[in-house]
Design an enzyme around this catalytic site. Structure first.
Site, short mmCIF file in Angstrom:
data_model
loop_
_atom_site.label_atom_id
_atom_site.label_comp_id
_atom_site.label_asym_id
_atom_site.label_seq_id
_atom_site.Cartn_x
_atom_site.Cartn_y
_atom_site.Cartn_z
N ASN A 31 0.82 -1.22 0.00
CA ASN A 31 0.00 0.00 0.00
C ASN A 31 0.86 1.27 0.00
O ASN A 31 0.31 2.38 0.00
CB ASN A 31 -1.00 0.00 1.17
N PHE A 71 4.88 -9.82 4.40
CA PHE A 71 5.68 -8.87 5.20
C PHE A 71 4.86 -7.66 5.67
O PHE A 71 5.32 -6.91 6.52
CB PHE A 71 6.84 -8.31 4.36
N ASN A 74 2.69 -2.88 10.26
CA ASN A 74 3.33 -1.79 10.99
C ASN A 74 4.26 -2.44 12.00
O ASN A 74 3.91 -3.46 12.60
CB ASN A 74 2.28 -0.95 11.73
N SER A 75 5.44 -1.84 12.20
CA SER A 75 6.45 -2.59 12.96
C SER A 75 7.25 -1.75 13.95
O SER A 75 8.39 -2.08 14.24
CB SER A 75 7.39 -3.28 11.99
N TYR A 139 2.68 -4.18 19.23
CA TYR A 139 3.36 -4.74 18.05
C TYR A 139 3.59 -6.24 18.23
O TYR A 139 3.14 -7.07 17.43
CB TYR A 139 4.68 -4.00 17.80
N LYS A 143 1.60 -9.54 16.37
CA LYS A 143 2.32 -10.58 15.62
C LYS A 143 2.01 -11.96 16.22
O LYS A 143 1.84 -12.95 15.49
CB LYS A 143 3.82 -10.31 15.63
N PHE A 206 21.11 4.49 24.24
CA PHE A 206 20.02 4.39 25.21
C PHE A 206 20.39 3.49 26.39
O PHE A 206 20.05 2.32 26.41
CB PHE A 206 18.76 3.87 24.53
N ARG A 219 22.20 -7.18 21.34
CA ARG A 219 21.20 -7.65 20.38
C ARG A 219 21.85 -8.62 19.39
O ARG A 219 23.07 -8.62 19.20
CB ARG A 219 20.63 -6.47 19.57
N ARG A 280 15.71 3.45 26.87
CA ARG A 280 14.47 3.53 26.12
C ARG A 280 13.48 2.53 26.72
O ARG A 280 13.85 1.38 26.98
CB ARG A 280 14.76 3.17 24.65
N1 UDP Z 1 19.62 2.07 20.31
C1 UDP Z 1 20.36 3.15 20.77
N2 UDP Z 1 20.23 4.35 20.13
C2 UDP Z 1 19.39 4.53 19.06
C3 UDP Z 1 18.66 3.42 18.59
C4 UDP Z 1 18.79 2.20 19.24
O1 UDP Z 1 21.11 3.03 21.73
O2 UDP Z 1 19.31 5.66 18.55
C5 UDP Z 1 19.76 0.75 20.97
C6 UDP Z 1 18.45 0.21 21.52
O3 UDP Z 1 18.25 0.65 22.85
C7 UDP Z 1 18.68 -1.29 21.44
C8 UDP Z 1 19.63 -1.45 20.24
O4 UDP Z 1 20.19 -0.16 20.00
O5 UDP Z 1 19.36 -1.75 22.57
C9 UDP Z 1 18.91 -1.90 18.98
O6 UDP Z 1 17.78 -1.06 18.79
P1 UDP Z 1 16.92 -1.09 17.47
O7 UDP Z 1 15.87 -0.02 17.60
O8 UDP Z 1 17.83 -1.03 16.29
O9 UDP Z 1 16.25 -2.53 17.46
P2 UDP Z 1 15.35 -3.28 18.56
O10 UDP Z 1 16.30 -4.05 19.41
O11 UDP Z 1 14.56 -2.26 19.30
O12 UDP Z 1 14.50 -4.17 17.72
#
Ligand code: UDP
Length: 325
Positions: A31, A71, A74-75, A139, A143, A206, A219, A280
């Site tokens: 879309n 796929f 919204n994510s 989210y 899913k 963060f 991660r 965050r």
């Molecule tokens: N992160 C960060 N600064 C940013 C964006 C992400 O420190 O501007 C950190 C976030 O806290 C997480 C990791 O990077 O620990 C991966 O975040 P992302 O949003 O890429 O993917 P998620 O793990 O949320 O799916």
């Protein structure tokens, strides 16, 4: 013929490209709410929404669709907390329309984009597929609801599905011609590279007080081309009349935010200013997948390392500083 829903988005467009390279006939539906028309090259394309039953009927009538790779969604975790009903509508309800159309047209195979967010805060690392499911956002919840809908559609109608739970998807086509373009961007790797390009003043890290060796979150980053491979294997499994499955997709190795910053500085040879910011909301300290199940059952092995991910992402961002615009 394979219908790729959401095939103008980041992972969808790259998987559609790889499917075509693997000699599948592909038709794309998107879309263009988040997707980009320019990300779909040389493939039949329908602009429209999964809520549009008449459009779905037309696509399933016009093409001999054998399977769907889905796929479209919204994510964004944060956005889903702000607007849960949008997520139920665009993810759950839209997929319900898709499944209704599939059943109407006797299409009984679907590969579905799920997420590590179905687990929430993990009790054990690495995370196995049968770990506790406790999503912490609409989210992840939507899913998981779709995974459950697929389970019951298998029982009732014989719709066979493979749900692929992505960990941190990243990287681009190796030639840098297709890549990640979200607005707003929230993911770490694009933000690091946009900062390297001077499009952002600095990166906010963060939280540096997590219970990890350097205090930043860990991660499991997985190359989008490895994800595309997994979709193709899942599709072949279903086309060979395989049973429904759900699999994690990760590399099995975790990297911290600081490790990514260091590697991004090395690869870009740019400074990338960064400063520590508050945590965050909703970020677990460590998310690392066990992908043993898909390795054992479908023979999937990731081919790309973190360095390849960052190098390909840099090839994309440095040649497309404004994305697909
Ligand atoms: N992160 C960060 N600064 C940013 C964006 C992400 O420190 O501007 C950190 C976030 O806290 C997480 C990791 O990077 O620990 C991966 O975040 P992302 O949003 O890429 O993917 P998620 O793990 O949320 O799916």
């Amino acid at each position: 013929m394979i219908l790729v829903c959401g095939g103008a988005g980041y992972i969808g467009s790259i998987t559609a490209h790889q499917l075509q390279a693997d000699r599948f006939d592909v038709v794309v539906l998107d879309n263009l709410q988040k997707g980009h028309r320019a990300a779909v090259r040389d493939l039949p394309f329908y602009e429209g929404d999964l809520h549009d039953d008449a459009l779905l009927d037309r696509i399933f009538t016009d093409h001999p669709i054998e399977a769907v790779v889905h796929f479209a969604a919204n994510s964004l975790v944060g956005e889903s907390v702000e607007n849960p009903l949008d997520y139920y509508d665009n993810n759950v309800a839209a997929t319900m329309h898709l499944l209704q159309a599939m059943v109407r047209h006797n299409v009984f195979r679907i590969v579905f984009s799920s997420t590590a967010a179905v687990y929430g805060e993990p009790e054990q690392i690495p995370i196995l597929e049968d770990a506790r499911h406790a999503p912490e956002s609409p989210y992840g919840e939507t899913k998981l609801a779709i995974e459950r809908m697929l389970f019951w559609c298998d029982r009732a109608y014989g719709v066979r599905s493979v749900c692929l739970r992505y960990f941190n998807a990243a990287g681009a086509l190796l030639d840098g011609s297709l890549g990640e373009d979200h607005a707003p961007e929230s993911h770490l790797i694009p933000i690091l590279l946009q900062t390297a390009l001077g499009k952002r003043a600095q990166v906010s890290l963060f939280g540096d007080d997590y219970p990890t060796p350097d205090g930043t979150c860990i991660r499991d980053y997985i190359h989008v081309l490895d994800l595309a491979d997994a979709h193709i294997l899942a599709l072949r499994h279903l086309l060979a009349d395989g049973e429904s499955r759900r699999y994690n997709l990760g590399s099995g190795t975790g990297y911290s935010v600081l490790e990514l910053l260091t590697l991004a500085r090395e690869i870009t040879e740019r400074e990338i200013p960064a400063e520590v910011a508050p945590r965050r909301a909703g970020d677990p300290a460590i998310l690392v997948a066990s992908s043993d199940a898909i390795h054992k059952e479908l023979g999937w092995t990731p081919r790309y390392a973190l360095r390849d991910i960052l190098e390909s992402a840099w090839a994309w961002h440095s040649t497309h500083p404004d994305g697909y615009q």
